[in-house]
Scaffold this active site. Structure first.
Site, mmCIF file in Angstrom:
data_model
loop_
_atom_site.group_PDB
_atom_site.id
_atom_site.type_symbol
_atom_site.label_atom_id
_atom_site.label_comp_id
_atom_site.label_asym_id
_atom_site.label_seq_id
_atom_site.Cartn_x
_atom_site.Cartn_y
_atom_site.Cartn_z
ATOM 1 N N THR A 2 0.833 -1.204 0.000
ATOM 2 C CA THR A 2 0.000 0.000 0.000
ATOM 3 C C THR A 2 0.869 1.255 0.000
ATOM 4 O O THR A 2 0.538 2.256 -0.611
ATOM 5 C CB THR A 2 -0.916 0.015 1.252
ATOM 6 O OG1 THR A 2 -1.600 -1.227 1.337
ATOM 7 C CG2 THR A 2 -1.933 1.124 1.185
ATOM 8 N N SER B 232 6.525 3.306 8.695
ATOM 9 C CA SER B 232 5.343 4.001 9.198
ATOM 10 C C SER B 232 5.008 3.642 10.645
ATOM 11 O O SER B 232 5.846 3.776 11.517
ATOM 12 C CB SER B 232 4.183 3.707 8.259
ATOM 13 O OG SER B 232 3.084 4.474 8.615
ATOM 14 N N LYS C 264 9.905 4.183 1.423
ATOM 15 C CA LYS C 264 8.838 4.825 0.653
ATOM 16 C C LYS C 264 9.507 5.677 -0.413
ATOM 17 O O LYS C 264 10.536 6.306 -0.145
ATOM 18 C CB LYS C 264 8.003 5.750 1.548
ATOM 19 C CG LYS C 264 7.096 5.053 2.555
ATOM 20 C CD LYS C 264 6.222 6.083 3.295
ATOM 21 C CE LYS C 264 5.235 5.393 4.237
ATOM 22 N NZ LYS C 264 4.323 6.346 4.909
ATOM 23 N N ASP D 70 6.349 7.889 11.153
ATOM 24 C CA ASP D 70 6.855 8.870 10.188
ATOM 25 C C ASP D 70 6.016 10.151 10.132
ATOM 26 O O ASP D 70 6.193 10.968 9.225
ATOM 27 C CB ASP D 70 6.986 8.247 8.798
ATOM 28 C CG ASP D 70 5.664 7.761 8.241
ATOM 29 O OD1 ASP D 70 4.794 7.360 9.037
ATOM 30 O OD2 ASP D 70 5.489 7.767 7.007
ATOM 31 N N THR E 98 -7.872 2.319 -0.899
ATOM 32 C CA THR E 98 -6.964 2.589 0.221
ATOM 33 C C THR E 98 -5.556 2.874 -0.300
ATOM 34 O O THR E 98 -5.049 2.152 -1.155
ATOM 35 C CB THR E 98 -6.924 1.351 1.142
ATOM 36 O OG1 THR E 98 -8.216 1.212 1.721
ATOM 37 C CG2 THR E 98 -5.893 1.508 2.242
ATOM 38 N N GLU F 248 -9.838 6.180 7.040
ATOM 39 C CA GLU F 248 -10.152 5.591 8.342
ATOM 40 C C GLU F 248 -8.891 5.216 9.109
ATOM 41 O O GLU F 248 -8.923 5.087 10.332
ATOM 42 C CB GLU F 248 -11.065 4.362 8.175
ATOM 43 C CG GLU F 248 -10.606 3.291 7.182
ATOM 44 C CD GLU F 248 -9.360 2.542 7.552
ATOM 45 O OE1 GLU F 248 -9.193 2.234 8.746
ATOM 46 O OE2 GLU F 248 -8.542 2.267 6.653
ATOM 47 N N SER F 249 -7.783 5.005 8.404
ATOM 48 C CA SER F 249 -6.551 4.509 9.020
ATOM 49 C C SER F 249 -5.748 5.648 9.647
ATOM 50 O O SER F 249 -4.529 5.676 9.542
ATOM 51 C CB SER F 249 -5.720 3.763 7.987
ATOM 52 O OG SER F 249 -5.454 4.614 6.882
ATOM 53 N N ARG G 47 -8.704 -7.021 7.268
ATOM 54 C CA ARG G 47 -9.393 -5.944 7.962
ATOM 55 C C ARG G 47 -10.880 -6.025 7.628
ATOM 56 O O ARG G 47 -11.239 -6.196 6.461
ATOM 57 C CB ARG G 47 -8.879 -4.584 7.495
ATOM 58 C CG ARG G 47 -7.374 -4.400 7.609
ATOM 59 C CD ARG G 47 -7.058 -2.906 7.593
ATOM 60 N NE ARG G 47 -5.656 -2.613 7.372
ATOM 61 C CZ ARG G 47 -4.689 -2.751 8.274
ATOM 62 N NH1 ARG G 47 -4.963 -3.261 9.467
ATOM 63 N NH2 ARG G 47 -3.440 -2.420 7.993
HETATM 64 C C1 G16 Z 1 -0.521 3.491 4.349
HETATM 65 C C2 G16 Z 1 -1.268 4.207 3.256
HETATM 66 C C3 G16 Z 1 -2.658 4.507 3.688
HETATM 67 C C4 G16 Z 1 -3.362 3.255 4.129
HETATM 68 C C5 G16 Z 1 -2.563 2.577 5.227
HETATM 69 C C6 G16 Z 1 -3.120 1.237 5.624
HETATM 70 O O1 G16 Z 1 -0.322 4.347 5.415
HETATM 71 O O2 G16 Z 1 -0.649 5.399 2.867
HETATM 72 O O3 G16 Z 1 -3.319 5.086 2.614
HETATM 73 O O4 G16 Z 1 -4.650 3.542 4.569
HETATM 74 O O5 G16 Z 1 -1.244 2.361 4.775
HETATM 75 O O6 G16 Z 1 -3.100 0.392 4.523
HETATM 76 P P1 G16 Z 1 -3.516 -1.123 4.620
HETATM 77 O O7 G16 Z 1 -4.946 -1.122 5.086
HETATM 78 O O8 G16 Z 1 -3.332 -1.661 3.245
HETATM 79 O O9 G16 Z 1 -2.632 -1.778 5.653
HETATM 80 P P2 G16 Z 1 1.050 4.372 6.223
HETATM 81 O O10 G16 Z 1 0.839 5.416 7.288
HETATM 82 O O11 G16 Z 1 1.204 2.986 6.790
HETATM 83 O O12 G16 Z 1 2.086 4.685 5.225
#
Ligand code: G16
Length: 546
Positions: A20, A115, A128, A282, A347, A367-368, A499
């Protein structure tokens, strides 16, 4: 002077497909010889014009960052970048990096972070990559990097000594200028253009504003210190866990009710400050709390959008808003009320970037625990915290009062996410195959008070470039208004994480005070009846509930 550049032979790894958000793996995986080098060279090979271009480098200070940064600096020199802008001590929050890329017109940036995932030798590491607009690399690029990583047979590295990343200033190494910059300066200056610092400073001075901010021993510590303490005059005690540590002090730098326990406990006390907040490894995520009150990220996004006109940087109005598909539809109601479009994306922040670039969207979120605006091309934890602080200062209201007012006006979207972490990957894949096969038969099925209105699998066509992604989550829409979404996470590093997102709309204000899990209990049972996840995984319940 020509630098000694070595062309090192290497063999491909088969598991370097970014998820992601970047490539995220256990530290042990990244410690394999050439693992990092292969991925970085694959990325460099995909950037057509590196010569003379600028690259921004930094990270969240986690275990392994200093060594990895030295390697990347040497590889960037060998790959003939013209300039490297590196955060002092190797530090840069993700939103600050996005801003630097844009401000300094860099070709992109590399951020060393996993992250919100834990750090330390047993924890996670990640890379990233952000492109020249400051946003996360789009799927087209990450897929191309992955394909390149499958055939890579050499990488370039300059055989030079380590660079002192703790000393600010510029130095020339061969054809590359390396500039070590203060990681906070530009970001803090940007924040002053958006928020009413005079008003907030005044309220802090009078004791009418107070905050407890948990940096979780991650990157936002130095940013929060500068902005909240030095610039706004909040007392030092307003910061919890402010110094960045390689293992985050053993904490899990994920700002939610489970992992920010100390903050949550402090916010439950009678003398708690007005606002409680936390950010992640981060610095792109945020959690917002009031006294004994948790604001779900979906509600936070909706409140922010509904009240944007109270904040100087957004008085001009919003061009549109966007949310990721699993995010609650609280935002949609706000968009309808203020008469702007609301986009629904998969997402991943990367899916917002084209909309932001095209000026179609001013505010967006997920939502995250991610919220942001068109000021950068990443979600931005401290920005969200400042937004709330400014709102509290401007309205004189408390957090729960703001949210309850919002529910009265728009109705409440009860919302929760249940994560089943570290599942066997084949079990998770089979479960999704079965759900997919079941979709056509779900419509019309009844479960006590609810009926399935329709069920589908989300796919998305980007309205700007027409690119299409499939399989972005299975959705079950319910009557009366409710929704269940199933997704496999793209950020986990162990097995598969499923999830399940639950959402139920309640227009009646006399029913806005139910405990969330209770309000959602019927949906939780429908999800189990349809998927049999608990039964099939032999789990009694989710690993994490947010
Ligand atoms: C990343 C993405 C977000 C996403 C999150 C969770 O955030 O930038 O857009 O919502 O991961 O993704 P998943 O549900 O696929 O685990 P971050 O803060 O982890 O870079």
């Amino acid at each position: 002077m020509e630098l000694p550049v070595e062309i090192c032979p290497t063999r491909p790894f088969s598991d370097q497909r970014p998820g992601t958000s970047g490539l995220r793996k256990k530290v042990k995986v990244f410690q394999q010889p050439n693992y990092l080098e292969n991925f970085i060279q694959s990325l460099f090979d995909l950037l057509p014009e590196k010569e003379g271009k600028t690259l921004v480098l930094g990270g969240d200070g986690r275990y392994g960052n200093p060594e990895a940064l030295q390697t990347i600096v040497k590889m960037a020199v060998a790959n003939r970048f013209g300039k490297l802008i590196v955060g002092q001590h190797g530090w840069l929050s993700t939103p600050a990096a996005s801003h630097l890329i844009r401000k300094r017109r860099a070709a992109g940036g590399i951020l060393l972070t996993a992250s919100h995932n834990p750090g330390g030798p047993e924890g996670d590491f990640g890379v990233k990559f952000n492109v020249e607009n400051g946003g996360p690399a789009p799927p087209k690029l990450t897929e191309a990097v992955y394909r390149r990583s499958l055939e890579i047979d050499r990488y370039r590295i300059a055989r030079i000594g380590d660079i002192d990343l703790d000393r600010r200033g510029s130095l020339q190494v061969g054809g590359t200028e390396i500039e070590i910059v203060d990681p906070v300066d530009d970001y803090a200056a940007l924040m002053t253009t958006l928020f009413d610092f005079d008003l907030m400073r005044d309220r802090f001075r009078k004791g009418e504003l107070s905050i407890l901010f948990d940096a979780m021993h991650a990157i936002t510590g130095p940013y929060a210190h500068r902005i909240l303490v030095d610039m706004l005059g909040a007392p030092e005690e307003s910061l919890l866990h402010p110094e960045p540590l390689p293992d985050f002090g053993g904490l899990h730098p994920d700002p939610n009710l489970t992992y920010a326990r100390e903050l949550v406990e402090r916010m439950a006390q009678d003398d708690a400050p007005l606002l409680g907040a936390a950010s992640d490894g981060d610095g792109d995520r945020n959690m917002i709390l009031g006294r004994r009150f948790f604001v779900t990220p979906s509600d936070s996004l909706a409140v922010i959008a509904a009240n944007a006109s109270k904040i100087p940087g957004y008085r001009r109005g919003l061009s549109g808003v966007a949310r990721s598909m699993p995010t609650s539809r609280a935002l949609d109601g706000v968009a309808a009320a203020i008469g702007v479009p609301c986009y629904e994306t998969p997402t991943g922040w990367k899916f917002f970037v084209n909309l932001l670039e095209a000026g179609r969207v001013t505010i967006c979120g997920e939502e995250s625990f991610g919220t942001g605006s068109d000021h950068v091309r990443e979600k931005d934890g401290l920005w969200a915290v400042l937004f709330w602080l400014n709102l509290l200062a401007a309205t004189g209201k408390g957090v729960s009062e703001m949210v309850r007012d919002h529910w009265r006006r728009f109705g409440r979207h009860y919302y929760s996410r249940h994560d089943y972490e570290a599942l066997d990957s084949s079990l998770a894949n089979r479960l999704f195959e079965d759900l997919r096969a079941m979709l056509p038969q779900l419509e019309g099925k009844r479960f006590d008070a609810f009926e399935i209105e329709r069920a589908d699998e989300f796919g998305y066509t980007d309205p700007i470039d027409g690119s299409r992604v499939e399989r972005q989550g299975i959705r079950i829409f319910l009557r009366p208004e409710g929704r269940i979404v199933f997704r496999i996470s793209g950020t986990g590093t162990e097995g598969a994480t499923i999830r399940i997102y639950f959402e139920r709309f309640e227009p009646d204000p006399s029913r806005h005070d139910l405990p969330v899990q209770e309000a959602l209990a019927p949906l939780i049972e429908i999800a189990e009846a349809v998927s049999e996840l608990r039964r099939r995984s032999h789990r009694e319940g989710p690993t994490v509930v947010t």
